[in-house]
Motif scaffolding. Structure first.
Motif, short mmCIF file in Angstrom:
data_model
loop_
_atom_site.label_atom_id
_atom_site.label_comp_id
_atom_site.label_asym_id
_atom_site.label_seq_id
_atom_site.Cartn_x
_atom_site.Cartn_y
_atom_site.Cartn_z
N GLY A 1 -6.88 11.25 -3.85
CA GLY A 1 -7.14 11.80 -5.18
C GLY A 1 -6.00 12.57 -5.79
O GLY A 1 -5.56 12.28 -6.90
N SER A 2 -5.51 13.58 -5.07
CA SER A 2 -4.49 14.42 -5.67
C SER A 2 -3.21 13.64 -5.96
O SER A 2 -2.54 13.91 -6.95
CB SER A 2 -4.19 15.61 -4.76
N SER A 3 -2.90 12.67 -5.10
CA SER A 3 -1.69 11.89 -5.35
C SER A 3 -1.83 11.05 -6.62
O SER A 3 -0.84 10.66 -7.23
CB SER A 3 -1.37 10.98 -4.15
N MET A 4 -3.07 10.78 -7.02
CA MET A 4 -3.31 10.00 -8.23
C MET A 4 -3.14 10.82 -9.51
O MET A 4 -2.66 10.32 -10.51
CB MET A 4 -4.73 9.43 -8.22
N LEU A 5 -3.61 12.06 -9.46
CA LEU A 5 -3.66 12.85 -10.71
C LEU A 5 -2.48 13.79 -10.90
O LEU A 5 -2.15 14.14 -12.03
CB LEU A 5 -4.95 13.66 -10.77
N THR A 6 -1.87 14.25 -9.81
CA THR A 6 -0.80 15.24 -9.96
C THR A 6 0.35 14.75 -10.85
O THR A 6 0.82 15.51 -11.70
CB THR A 6 -0.29 15.68 -8.57
N PRO A 7 0.79 13.49 -10.73
CA PRO A 7 1.88 13.06 -11.62
C PRO A 7 1.52 13.17 -13.10
O PRO A 7 2.29 13.69 -13.91
CB PRO A 7 2.13 11.60 -11.20
N LEU B 1 0.84 -1.19 0.00
CA LEU B 1 0.00 0.00 0.00
C LEU B 1 0.88 1.25 0.00
O LEU B 1 1.89 1.31 0.68
CB LEU B 1 -0.90 0.03 1.24
N ASN B 2 0.47 2.22 -0.78
CA ASN B 2 1.14 3.51 -0.83
C ASN B 2 0.12 4.49 -1.39
O ASN B 2 -0.60 4.14 -2.32
CB ASN B 2 2.37 3.45 -1.75
N ARG B 3 0.07 5.66 -0.82
CA ARG B 3 -0.98 6.64 -1.18
C ARG B 3 -1.34 6.59 -2.68
O ARG B 3 -0.48 6.70 -3.53
CB ARG B 3 -0.51 8.04 -0.82
N GLY B 4 -2.62 6.44 -2.93
CA GLY B 4 -3.10 6.36 -4.31
C GLY B 4 -3.24 4.94 -4.81
O GLY B 4 -4.02 4.65 -5.70
N TYR B 5 -2.50 4.07 -4.24
CA TYR B 5 -2.49 2.61 -4.46
C TYR B 5 -3.01 2.17 -5.84
O TYR B 5 -4.19 1.85 -6.01
CB TYR B 5 -3.32 1.93 -3.37
N LEU C 1 11.17 23.22 -14.47
CA LEU C 1 9.76 23.50 -14.73
C LEU C 1 9.34 24.68 -13.86
O LEU C 1 9.46 24.62 -12.64
CB LEU C 1 8.89 22.29 -14.41
N ARG C 2 8.89 25.73 -14.50
CA ARG C 2 8.38 26.87 -13.75
C ARG C 2 6.85 26.76 -13.77
O ARG C 2 6.22 26.90 -14.82
CB ARG C 2 8.83 28.18 -14.39
N ILE C 3 6.28 26.44 -12.61
CA ILE C 3 4.83 26.22 -12.56
C ILE C 3 4.15 27.58 -12.50
O ILE C 3 4.34 28.34 -11.55
CB ILE C 3 4.43 25.38 -11.32
N GLU C 4 3.39 27.83 -13.51
CA GLU C 4 2.66 29.11 -13.60
C GLU C 4 1.41 29.06 -12.72
O GLU C 4 1.09 30.00 -12.02
CB GLU C 4 2.27 29.31 -15.06
N ARG C 5 0.73 27.96 -12.79
CA ARG C 5 -0.57 27.87 -12.14
C ARG C 5 -0.90 26.40 -11.94
O ARG C 5 -0.71 25.61 -12.86
CB ARG C 5 -1.61 28.51 -13.07
N TYR C 6 -1.39 26.06 -10.76
CA TYR C 6 -1.86 24.69 -10.53
C TYR C 6 -3.19 24.78 -9.81
O TYR C 6 -3.29 25.34 -8.72
CB TYR C 6 -0.86 23.88 -9.69
N ALA C 7 -4.24 24.22 -10.42
CA ALA C 7 -5.56 24.27 -9.81
C ALA C 7 -6.14 22.87 -9.73
O ALA C 7 -5.88 22.02 -10.60
CB ALA C 7 -6.49 25.18 -10.61
N SER C 8 -6.92 22.63 -8.70
CA SER C 8 -7.47 21.30 -8.46
C SER C 8 -8.87 21.45 -7.88
O SER C 8 -9.07 22.18 -6.90
CB SER C 8 -6.55 20.55 -7.49
N VAL C 9 -9.85 20.79 -8.50
CA VAL C 9 -11.23 20.85 -8.03
C VAL C 9 -11.68 19.45 -7.64
O VAL C 9 -11.44 18.48 -8.38
CB VAL C 9 -12.16 21.44 -9.12
N HIS C 10 -12.29 19.33 -6.47
CA HIS C 10 -12.67 18.01 -5.94
C HIS C 10 -14.15 17.96 -5.59
O HIS C 10 -14.71 18.93 -5.07
CB HIS C 10 -11.89 17.73 -4.65
N VAL D 1 -6.19 17.17 0.73
CA VAL D 1 -5.94 17.55 -0.66
C VAL D 1 -4.52 18.09 -0.81
O VAL D 1 -3.77 17.70 -1.71
CB VAL D 1 -6.98 18.58 -1.13
N ARG D 2 -4.15 18.99 0.09
CA ARG D 2 -2.82 19.60 -0.03
C ARG D 2 -1.71 18.56 0.19
O ARG D 2 -0.68 18.59 -0.47
CB ARG D 2 -2.67 20.77 0.95
N GLY D 3 -1.94 17.65 1.12
CA GLY D 3 -0.95 16.61 1.36
C GLY D 3 -0.85 15.64 0.20
O GLY D 3 0.25 15.22 -0.19
#
Lengths: 804, 167
Positions: A762-768, A361-365, A673-682, A697-699
């Protein structure tokens, strides 16, 4: 329930856990000394990724001052059965190497001494005669006929292979207007909680039983498996969780072989044993997510409708298949359509053993790996078909009025409105402006990219989904499996105060606070009046196979068990109060610490008096009423049925939704990578406590960002482990993380009384994948792999240099 | 200089959180182990024993120190403040409450070291910029929170303290 405007549920109640943690009063496993005479363990571990053990000479170590004893695998084998898993390939997994080591870091001998320093001294004095063998760490290389074989009795490294078809994928691909295909490697990561593994094991001879204190997090389906390995009945193995656990993210599931090892060694050495893992041990030999070599094909019609999917998943399980593996590749299986309407899906799952540490097991599994394929394919199809990446997703989303929705592979999606989430995301991120900025940047020759990704977050697992690893015939023979039971107990003591017991072994997710909010609402109290005991004890509290802290089960299932138990206590309080107030029970309400007559709030009695009546004066209770106020709820969500004969299974209870957007610029000269903007809706359903939800979410985002950018449990080709410290395994710091613009909306889940959904993964699944999509967009590439390290991105951004 | 043969324990005396403490240590005993297992001050946590993660950070003679990368014998005669000492400081209550309000902690394992750094930082830098706060926090690893709550909490406390001082 909890819908009243004045309810505690839903409010940003500051966490009840915090005061102890902020003042140094919270006790973790390494702080505990639950019995006298504890000796301290150091483990001697293999420096070789693959070697035969020809002999172990521990004479010198045994003779050293302060040493209690040394135990080797050969000695322990007499007292242990192999640890079982759902994979039936003939190979034995013991918690310590017996005659062969199969990964660098595998335990070879256990030393117990008066303190850890002496134990480590003695471990260094043990002489092991190794015959090194060729090693293999790459999952594709391990399939080759000439590859070194880890488990000779299994006949090769391929230890599990199943193929599935849902709908008619052949026809879907034959009729497709466009087929996109991707093949990639997904690297290994580990969530690395700040607290490592720790355990104290104590064997008692009369009666024969083991007590183990630890920061094990479940799933407690592993408890009977541990008991079997020790050759004892379940009631002879008592597992006690420390009150506080310093993070887990799934990783502390992988502690269980060590619990078996320590328990057996405690028996052999005749004393209680304590072991706390150091960071090198944690990185090299605890557990990790799977690295994979996967392929995906996605079929589309001319309008960008996704009509078929083929997944070819090759999972590098490491040296052993450690239960609950092969679950990681089956976690997303039933929801393999993601958030889309596609009905025709083919899946091939293969598991291969290599000389890496076993996965778990590891976050997002399984989620990050799954979405990397699906959401890369969606972006690639958008490029090929010249459809906006947001629009191609919009066209394929499940319809908002179509819930509950049964996916082709059996997942039953509880609720959702994916289009709404996407529109919120595009608005928050100001998508049109970002697109204009991309155009402008590109006109100047700069490398500007936008990435999008969307997905569902299955939560509250069906314990039976892992049995998809077996054929329907094998499942039939093994007997039925289903469910995901949660247990909660609520008690009101003679003084009228409330204690709650949970089976969710939290590791920082605020379960105690949310449980107190729920119970406070049910009983008309304030959350801080409720004591919540999260230090689970299998010897004294209610638990079942699904108990533990994983698959976001708390807000999906456990909350329902808490509400059910608290509701029964409330019902009994009202019945007793009704007698005392001489009204009907229906006319009694619990509020402000009193049982009072609804509509006549000044007429009532203190809850403490009502509670006291049930304890002090049972003879005075209404006829037939049991004394006291103690209730335990064992709750199983009805939706979690057994897999059917066509390999379909309702794998989870709730399905949250999230979508992410990132805009970034690749610096050609540096690969940065210069991140201009990162948005996430849940959509996590009803929010039970906004502080907890935003924190998750932030973690999750931080874990996903680290995994995308720099984290990798790296091995060289010969199997040597390269990431043994936090200076090598790079976790994101406060200076690395870009601002996260987060918003949420709610579609209530019908699966529990609150409408909440599990969340946290959730976020650990999609951010990569969303970062990979943005880099692919910036560089106009089809193929991008993780981590997006400086050198990798620089090479991609400077193809003319040929990587030099 | 005192010389200790391997394996020999010596008494180490120091002031911890304003009180005189003493216990035994070998020359190789880490300060983190000494604080925890000899002085029974379990609030100091050990995350990596490598000086990277910052969980074990304490204040040693007015300066921040990684107690896992400090030897117990180095603390002879020293003044040390651990999280238990910070807990007794009423002046830090706003920081603790802000941490709680902003979700600056989850499992809380890294929190004692972060409180040591944050309070030490704010004493020297009462009105920091966000970049300075992030730079200070980058000496600590937290795997739960994504740091955002800590940044907000520290900036909020700094603002309130500065405004209070200016009134």
């Amino acid at each position: 329930m909890g819908d009243r405007a004045d309810s505690w549920v839903g409010r940003a109640v500051p966490r009840l856990e915090d005061a102890a943690l902020l003042t140094g009063n919270a006790r973790f496993i390494d702080d505990l000394s639950p019995l006298p005479g504890i000796r301290h363990v150091a483990l001697l571990r293999s420096p070789h990724p693959h070697a035969r053990i020809l002999g172990i000479d521990a004479e010198a170590a045994r003779a050293m001052p302060g040493v209690v004893g040394v135990v080797t695998g050969a000695e322990l084998r007499e007292h242990l059965n192999p640890l079982a898993s759902a994979v039936r390939a003939p190979m034995a997994y013991y918690p310590i190497a017996i005659d062969k080591v199969r990964y660098a870091g595998e335990p070879v001998a256990l030393v117990a001494a008066e303190d850890r320093y002496l134990a480590e001294d003695a471990a260094e004095a043990i002489e092991v005669d190794y015959q090194p063998l060729d090693a293999v760490v790459d999952p594709l290389a391990a399939l080759a006929t000439e590859a070194p074989v880890l488990h000779e009795e299994a006949g090769g490294n391929l230890v599990h292979h199943r193929q599935f078809a849902y709908g008619d994928p052949e026809a879907a691909f034959a009729e497709a207007a466009e087929v996109v295909r991707l093949a990639w490697r997904y690297p290994r990561q580990s969530a690395t909680p700040m607290e490592t593994y720790g355990a104290i094991a104590h064997f008692e001879a009369a009666p024969e039983r083991y007590t183990v204190w630890s920061n094990f997090q479940g799933p407690f389906i592993l408890q009977p498996l541990m008991a079997r390995a020790l050759g004892i009945g379940g009631n002879q193995l008592r597992l006690i969780a420390a009150a506080h656990s310093g993070g887990s993210f799934g990783i502390k599931q992988g502690l269980y072989p060590y619990l078996v090892l320590l328990a057996a060694a405690s028996r052999l050495l005749g004393c209680p044993l304590k072991w706390v893992e150091d960071r090198l041990e944690h990185l090299s030999a605890s557990s990790s997510a799977a690295d994979r070599a996967d392929e995906i094909e996605a079929a589309f019609d001319g309008e960008g409708h996704l009509t078929g999917l083929r997944f070819d998943n090759l999972v590098n399980v490491g040296a052993y298949v450690r239960a609950p593996e092969p679950a990681s590749v089956y976690r997303m299986h039933a929801a393999a359509n993601g958030c889309y309407r596609v009905r025709h899906i083919a899946i091939q799952n293969r598991l291969v053993t290599t000389n890496k540490l076993p996965i778990g097991l590891n976050r997002g599994y399984g989620g990050p790996q799954f979405y990397f394929g699906l959401e890369r394919a969606m972006d690639l199809a958008a490029r090929r078909l010249a459809i906006d990446p947001a629009e191609i997703r919009r066209r394929n989303f499940l319809a908002a009025d179509g819930f509950p929705y049964e996916g082709p592979a059996g997942a039953i999606y509880d609720s959702g409105d994916y289009g709404k989430g996407l529109e919120m995301l595009l608005e928050i991120a100001d998508y049109p402006t970002l697109r204009a900025r991309r155009d402008a940047a590109r006109a100047e020759g700069r490398l500007f990219g936008i990435g999008l990704a969307a997905g569902v977050e299955p939560s509250g697992s069906n314990m039976a989904y892992v049995t998809l690893a077996q054929t329907p015939e094998e499942r039939e023979k093994a007997g039925g499996r289903s469910g995901g039971v949660a247990c909660a107990s609520v008690a009101m003591d003679p003084s009228g105060t409330v204690t709650v017991h949970l089976d969710s072994t939290p590791a920082g997710q605020g379960h105690a606070t949310v449980a107190a909010q729920i119970v406070a609402d049910a009983l008309g109290l304030r959350p801080e009046q409720i004591q919540v005991d999260t230090a689970m004890d299998t010897g004294s509290g209610a638990w079942s196979l699904a108990s533990g802290n994983y698959s976001n089960r708390f807000a999906a299932i456990v909350v329902g068990a808490i509400a059910e138990s608290a509701g029964r206590i409330a019902g009994k309080l009202k019945a007793v109060a009704a007698e005392l107030l001489e009204v009907a029970a229906d006319d009694v309400e619990l509020a402000e610490g009193r049982a009072r007559i609804a509509g006549v709030p000044e007429q009532g009695i203190a809850l403490g008096r009502v509670a006291a009546a049930t304890h002090w004066h049972p003879a005075g209770l209404p006829d037939g009423m049991a004394p006291g106020l103690y209730d335990t709820a064992l709750l199983n969500p009805a939706v979690l049925d057994a897999p059917d004969g066509a390999d379909r299974v309702a794998s989870a209870v709730t399905f949250g939704f999230l979508c992410d957007l990132v805009a970034l610029e690749v610096e050609r000269a540096t690969g940065r990578l210069r991140i201009e903007r990162y948005a996430s809706v849940h959509d996590v359903g009803r929010v039970l406590n906004p502080i907890v939800v935003e924190g998750q979410v932030r973690g999750g985002f931080a874990h996903g960002f680290g995994a995308a950018m720099f984290e990798e449990l790296a091995y060289d080709q010969d199997g040597n482990f390269l990431s043994g410290s936090f200076a090598d395994y790079l976790c994101p710091t406060s200076a690395d993380l870009p601002p996260l613009e987060f918003a949420n909306y709610e579609t209530a889940s019908p699966q529990n009384p609150f409408g909440s959904k599990g969340m946290g993964d959730g976020s650990s699944m999609l951010t990569p994948v969303v970062l990979a999509n943005a880099v692919a967009d910036a560089l106009d590439l089809d193929e991008v792999e993780l981590p997006l390290s400086l050198d990798r991105v620089w090479r991609l951004a400077n193809p003319e240099t040929d990587g030099r | 200089m005192m010389r200790l043969p391997p394996g020999q324990r010596t008494r180490v005396t120091c002031t911890v959180n304003g009180q005189a403490h003493s216990g035994f240590a070998e020359s190789r005993t880490l300060l983190s182990d000494f604080l925890r297992h000899e002085l029974h001050l379990y609030g100091t946590h050990v995350g990596c024993e490598h000086g990277v993660c910052g969980a074990c950070t304490v204040v040693l003679d007015g300066r921040l120190a990684r107690s896992c990368a400090t030897l117990a014998v180095q603390a002879e005669g020293a003044e040390i403040t651990t999280v238990e000492g910070l807990a007794a400081d009423e002046g830090l209550e706003p920081l603790r409450q802000a941490f709680s309000r902003h979700g600056a902690l989850q499992c809380g394992f890294c929190t004692p070291g972060i409180l040591a750094s944050a309070s030490h930082f704010l004493a020297a830098r009462p009105d920091p910029t966000e970049a300075e706060v992030r730079d200070m926090l980058s000496g600590h690893l937290c795997r739960c929170t994504g740091y955002e709550g800590m940044v907000r909490a520290i900036l909020e406390v700094a603002r309130e303290t500065t405004e209070g001082a200016n009134q």
